[in-house]
Design a protein around this motif. Structure first.
Motif, PDB file in Angstrom:
ATOM      1  N   GLU A  99      65.813  50.805  30.706  1.00  0.00           N
ATOM      2  CA  GLU A  99      65.621  49.492  30.934  1.00  0.00           C
ATOM      3  C   GLU A  99      65.219  48.782  29.694  1.00  0.00           C
ATOM      4  O   GLU A  99      65.428  47.556  29.266  1.00  0.00           O
ATOM      5  CB  GLU A  99      64.341  49.486  31.858  1.00  0.00           C
ATOM      6  CG  GLU A  99      64.053  47.695  32.255  1.00  0.00           C
ATOM      7  CD  GLU A  99      62.710  47.547  33.173  1.00  0.00           C
ATOM      8  OE1 GLU A  99      62.297  46.467  33.420  1.00  0.00           O
ATOM      9  OE2 GLU A  99      62.290  48.627  33.590  1.00  0.00           O
ATOM     10  N   SER A 100      64.271  49.470  28.780  1.00  0.00           N
ATOM     11  CA  SER A 100      64.151  48.774  27.495  1.00  0.00           C
ATOM     12  C   SER A 100      65.295  49.020  26.768  1.00  0.00           C
ATOM     13  O   SER A 100      65.331  47.988  25.837  1.00  0.00           O
ATOM     14  CB  SER A 100      62.898  49.800  26.896  1.00  0.00           C
ATOM     15  OG  SER A 100      63.365  51.124  26.775  1.00  0.00           O
ATOM     16  N   LEU A 101      66.293  49.664  26.776  1.00  0.00           N
ATOM     17  CA  LEU A 101      67.441  49.402  26.056  1.00  0.00           C
ATOM     18  C   LEU A 101      67.943  48.504  26.501  1.00  0.00           C
ATOM     19  O   LEU A 101      68.902  47.730  25.712  1.00  0.00           O
ATOM     20  CB  LEU A 101      68.320  50.682  26.152  1.00  0.00           C
ATOM     21  CG  LEU A 101      67.867  52.127  25.305  1.00  0.00           C
ATOM     22  CD1 LEU A 101      68.576  53.403  25.575  1.00  0.00           C
ATOM     23  CD2 LEU A 101      67.836  51.918  24.026  1.00  0.00           C
ATOM     24  N   ASP A 102      68.028  48.180  27.578  1.00  0.00           N
ATOM     25  CA  ASP A 102      68.809  46.859  28.124  1.00  0.00           C
ATOM     26  C   ASP A 102      68.171  45.578  27.746  1.00  0.00           C
ATOM     27  O   ASP A 102      68.811  44.487  27.184  1.00  0.00           O
ATOM     28  CB  ASP A 102      68.898  46.874  29.882  1.00  0.00           C
ATOM     29  CG  ASP A 102      69.831  47.732  30.456  1.00  0.00           C
ATOM     30  OD1 ASP A 102      70.739  48.022  29.775  1.00  0.00           O
ATOM     31  OD2 ASP A 102      69.694  47.953  31.481  1.00  0.00           O
ATOM     32  N   LYS A 116      78.544  35.532  27.237  1.00  0.00           N
ATOM     33  CA  LYS A 116      79.426  36.209  28.407  1.00  0.00           C
ATOM     34  C   LYS A 116      78.955  37.558  28.618  1.00  0.00           C
ATOM     35  O   LYS A 116      78.389  38.007  29.902  1.00  0.00           O
ATOM     36  CB  LYS A 116      80.890  36.158  28.179  1.00  0.00           C
ATOM     37  CG  LYS A 116      81.549  36.887  29.299  1.00  0.00           C
ATOM     38  CD  LYS A 116      83.051  36.634  28.953  1.00  0.00           C
ATOM     39  CE  LYS A 116      83.981  37.192  30.024  1.00  0.00           C
ATOM     40  NZ  LYS A 116      85.496  37.183  29.826  1.00  0.00           N
ATOM     41  N   GLU A 117      78.540  38.410  27.718  1.00  0.00           N
ATOM     42  CA  GLU A 117      77.902  39.718  27.913  1.00  0.00           C
ATOM     43  C   GLU A 117      76.536  39.545  28.226  1.00  0.00           C
ATOM     44  O   GLU A 117      76.076  40.618  28.978  1.00  0.00           O
ATOM     45  CB  GLU A 117      78.424  40.377  26.613  1.00  0.00           C
ATOM     46  CG  GLU A 117      79.717  40.986  26.347  1.00  0.00           C
ATOM     47  CD  GLU A 117      79.842  40.934  25.022  1.00  0.00           C
ATOM     48  OE1 GLU A 117      80.468  42.587  24.802  1.00  0.00           O
ATOM     49  OE2 GLU A 117      79.692  40.354  23.959  1.00  0.00           O
ATOM     50  N   GLU A 118      75.776  38.814  27.762  1.00  0.00           N
ATOM     51  CA  GLU A 118      74.560  38.641  28.132  1.00  0.00           C
ATOM     52  C   GLU A 118      74.219  38.418  29.691  1.00  0.00           C
ATOM     53  O   GLU A 118      73.533  38.780  30.231  1.00  0.00           O
ATOM     54  CB  GLU A 118      73.794  37.440  27.299  1.00  0.00           C
ATOM     55  CG  GLU A 118      72.148  37.270  27.564  1.00  0.00           C
ATOM     56  CD  GLU A 118      71.864  36.095  26.948  1.00  0.00           C
ATOM     57  OE1 GLU A 118      70.517  35.559  27.274  1.00  0.00           O
ATOM     58  OE2 GLU A 118      72.622  35.160  26.170  1.00  0.00           O
ATOM     59  N   ILE A 119      75.307  37.305  30.290  1.00  0.00           N
ATOM     60  CA  ILE A 119      75.361  37.049  31.568  1.00  0.00           C
ATOM     61  C   ILE A 119      75.663  37.950  32.334  1.00  0.00           C
ATOM     62  O   ILE A 119      74.742  38.526  33.592  1.00  0.00           O
ATOM     63  CB  ILE A 119      76.455  36.029  31.806  1.00  0.00           C
ATOM     64  CG1 ILE A 119      75.521  34.484  31.183  1.00  0.00           C
ATOM     65  CG2 ILE A 119      76.409  35.812  33.369  1.00  0.00           C
ATOM     66  CD1 ILE A 119      76.802  33.415  31.369  1.00  0.00           C
ATOM     67  N   GLU A 120      76.369  39.049  32.030  1.00  0.00           N
ATOM     68  CA  GLU A 120      76.841  40.239  32.819  1.00  0.00           C
ATOM     69  C   GLU A 120      75.774  41.344  32.949  1.00  0.00           C
ATOM     70  O   GLU A 120      75.592  41.763  33.937  1.00  0.00           O
ATOM     71  CB  GLU A 120      78.137  40.878  32.085  1.00  0.00           C
ATOM     72  CG  GLU A 120      79.577  40.122  32.385  1.00  0.00           C
ATOM     73  CD  GLU A 120      79.638  39.534  33.681  1.00  0.00           C
ATOM     74  OE1 GLU A 120      79.621  40.764  34.562  1.00  0.00           O
ATOM     75  OE2 GLU A 120      80.022  38.611  34.106  1.00  0.00           O
ATOM     76  N   LEU A 121      75.244  41.503  31.931  1.00  0.00           N
ATOM     77  CA  LEU A 121      73.967  42.394  31.832  1.00  0.00           C
ATOM     78  C   LEU A 121      72.571  41.961  32.629  1.00  0.00           C
ATOM     79  O   LEU A 121      72.073  42.625  33.342  1.00  0.00           O
ATOM     80  CB  LEU A 121      73.423  42.546  30.502  1.00  0.00           C
ATOM     81  CG  LEU A 121      72.501  43.661  30.208  1.00  0.00           C
ATOM     82  CD1 LEU A 121      72.799  44.959  30.879  1.00  0.00           C
ATOM     83  CD2 LEU A 121      72.187  44.007  28.785  1.00  0.00           C
ATOM     84  N   ARG A 160      62.089  35.894  36.578  1.00  0.00           N
ATOM     85  CA  ARG A 160      62.011  35.939  35.270  1.00  0.00           C
ATOM     86  C   ARG A 160      63.874  36.239  34.888  1.00  0.00           C
ATOM     87  O   ARG A 160      64.105  35.374  33.987  1.00  0.00           O
ATOM     88  CB  ARG A 160      61.240  37.021  34.831  1.00  0.00           C
ATOM     89  CG  ARG A 160      61.493  36.887  33.251  1.00  0.00           C
ATOM     90  CD  ARG A 160      60.424  38.088  32.656  1.00  0.00           C
ATOM     91  NE  ARG A 160      61.446  39.453  32.816  1.00  0.00           N
ATOM     92  CZ  ARG A 160      62.409  39.832  32.089  1.00  0.00           C
ATOM     93  NH1 ARG A 160      62.900  39.066  31.204  1.00  0.00           N
ATOM     94  NH2 ARG A 160      63.097  40.774  32.451  1.00  0.00           N
ATOM     95  N   VAL A 161      64.107  36.985  35.446  1.00  0.00           N
ATOM     96  CA  VAL A 161      65.705  37.320  35.199  1.00  0.00           C
ATOM     97  C   VAL A 161      66.596  36.286  35.466  1.00  0.00           C
ATOM     98  O   VAL A 161      67.546  35.709  34.789  1.00  0.00           O
ATOM     99  CB  VAL A 161      66.071  38.737  35.895  1.00  0.00           C
ATOM    100  CG1 VAL A 161      67.605  38.859  35.456  1.00  0.00           C
ATOM    101  CG2 VAL A 161      65.297  39.998  35.532  1.00  0.00           C
ATOM    102  N   LEU A 162      66.255  35.408  36.763  1.00  0.00           N
ATOM    103  CA  LEU A 162      67.225  34.412  37.286  1.00  0.00           C
ATOM    104  C   LEU A 162      66.723  33.259  36.317  1.00  0.00           C
ATOM    105  O   LEU A 162      67.826  32.658  35.888  1.00  0.00           O
ATOM    106  CB  LEU A 162      66.566  34.078  38.540  1.00  0.00           C
ATOM    107  CG  LEU A 162      66.968  34.721  39.782  1.00  0.00           C
ATOM    108  CD1 LEU A 162      66.299  34.293  40.923  1.00  0.00           C
ATOM    109  CD2 LEU A 162      68.771  34.657  39.906  1.00  0.00           C
ATOM    110  N   GLY A 163      65.612  33.113  35.766  1.00  0.00           N
ATOM    111  CA  GLY A 163      65.384  32.154  34.657  1.00  0.00           C
ATOM    112  C   GLY A 163      66.311  32.510  33.379  1.00  0.00           C
ATOM    113  O   GLY A 163      66.810  31.622  32.823  1.00  0.00           O
ATOM    114  N   ASN A 164      66.249  33.660  32.809  1.00  0.00           N
ATOM    115  CA  ASN A 164      67.134  33.915  31.804  1.00  0.00           C
ATOM    116  C   ASN A 164      68.364  33.792  32.056  1.00  0.00           C
ATOM    117  O   ASN A 164      69.347  33.360  31.263  1.00  0.00           O
ATOM    118  CB  ASN A 164      66.852  35.468  31.300  1.00  0.00           C
ATOM    119  CG  ASN A 164      65.573  35.609  30.613  1.00  0.00           C
ATOM    120  OD1 ASN A 164      64.993  34.649  30.348  1.00  0.00           O
ATOM    121  ND2 ASN A 164      65.088  36.845  30.848  1.00  0.00           N
ATOM    122  N   LEU A 165      69.129  34.171  33.069  1.00  0.00           N
ATOM    123  CA  LEU A 165      70.334  33.928  33.626  1.00  0.00           C
ATOM    124  C   LEU A 165      70.872  32.532  33.739  1.00  0.00           C
ATOM    125  O   LEU A 165      71.813  32.041  33.317  1.00  0.00           O
ATOM    126  CB  LEU A 165      70.774  34.344  34.960  1.00  0.00           C
ATOM    127  CG  LEU A 165      72.226  34.373  35.572  1.00  0.00           C
ATOM    128  CD1 LEU A 165      73.113  34.961  34.877  1.00  0.00           C
ATOM    129  CD2 LEU A 165      72.299  34.838  37.081  1.00  0.00           C
TER     130      LEU A 165
END
Length: 312
Positions: A99-102, A116-121, A160-165
């Motif tokens: 998780e910390s690596l992600d 694009k890769e950020e969205i996929e992750l 939080r993750v939805l906000g980043n997405l």
């Protein structure tokens, strides 16, 4: 007298003059300890990267070495190399380090503009949350915020993750997708900062009346996040309102009305979000006719959600 001075000096705690103590460098002379010495004491980042590589290749604190090396590479501007290193070497690290690596990888994607890769992750992280893997079966996890240890709930992490997405979609100027995801994040755990970003997203769509409603809720304190600075949020709201006024005055040229449905009447925001989320997921109503405006926000996690709904 000399004896008293000696006794007083002996009673004083030793000064942390050792680099290992002052900089919290691991004891010993292994590759990882040397890498940390070059990073923190010598300030020779390129040398520290070389020793981090040595630590990884010899199995000396591999997970810590990979994380630290990636952070140093980012400092030096070696973004592509850091991304490649994590991707190719993360299998050497234990499960609890993934998780910390992600999170480091997300920072690298963002810094290098690889949206694009950020969205996929980010979608992968959402999938893990839905599968119950993100918190290892627990309802909360420990995290750090501004140097403090805090407990984060599944609900808070999802929002939080939805906000980043949503912000990542904003960078792609896919404002319709960003709006839907921001609204879903606000339904889960309201936050003043995400509300301001939602307003910005609406402004970009020239939906000024909708944006003003969102900002009015922020000023009323309905979305204030825990620990968030009131002054900072107010300034952000004022900037957005000034932008709306600049684009709508004198009126007539811009679309400053609210969102309208196909019948031409004002639609309820909550109903609109739910309808759009159904279209995005395409799982809550399997027989629903697919819309030509369907957005690929949660395509990767939709089978998981559908399975859970069928189980219920």
């Amino acid at each position: 007298m000399d004896q008293l001075v000696a006794m007083a000096m002996a009673a004083q705690p030793a000064s942390p003059t050792s680099p290992h103590v002052a900089h919290k460098i691991p004891a010993g002379d292994g590759p990882y300890a040397r890498a940390k010495h070059f990073q923190l004491v010598e300030k020779d980042l390129d040398a520290s990267i070389a020793w981090f590589w040595k630590a990884i290749s010899t199995g000396d604190k591999v997970d810590s070495a990979l994380k630290d090396m990636s952070v140093v590479m980012k400092q030096r501007g070696y973004l592509t190399e850091a991304i490649d290193a994590i991707r190719s070497l993360r299998h050497l690290c234990p499960k609890q380090s993934q998780e910390s690596l992600d999170n480091i990888l997300l920072d690298l994607y963002k810094a290098s503009g690889r949206t694009k890769e950020e969205i996929e992750l980010l979608k992968q992280k959402l999938r893990k949350i839905y599968l119950g893997e993100a918190f290892h079966g627990k309802t909360t996890k420990r995290a750090r915020s501004h140097g403090r240890k805090i407990h984060v709930s599944v609900k808070q992490e999802t929002s939080r993750v939805l906000g980043n997405l949503a912000w990542a979609y904003m960078q792609q100027r896919n404002f319709m997708a960003a709006e839907v995801v921001y609204r879903k994040a606000q339904m889960i755990d309201p936050d003043a900062n995400k509300a301001c970003n939602l307003a910005l997203c609406l402004i970009e769509q020239t939906r000024f009346a909708d944006a003003e409603l969102v900002l009015a809720d922020v000023l009323a304190g309905r979305n204030q996040a825990r620990g968030q600075q009131d002054g900072k949020i107010v300034r952000k709201v004022e900037e957005l309102l000034a932008r709306i006024m600049a684009q709508t005055w004198p009126g007539g040229g811009a679309n400053n009305g609210r969102r309208r449905d196909d019948s031409g009447s004002e639609s309820d925001d909550d109903d609109w979000v739910e309808n759009q989320m159904l279209a995005l997921l395409d799982v809550a109503v399997p027989y629903r006719k697919k819309s030509s405006r369907r957005l690929p926000v949660f395509e990767e996690i939709s089978p998981v959600v559908y399975k859970e709904q069928m189980a219920c």
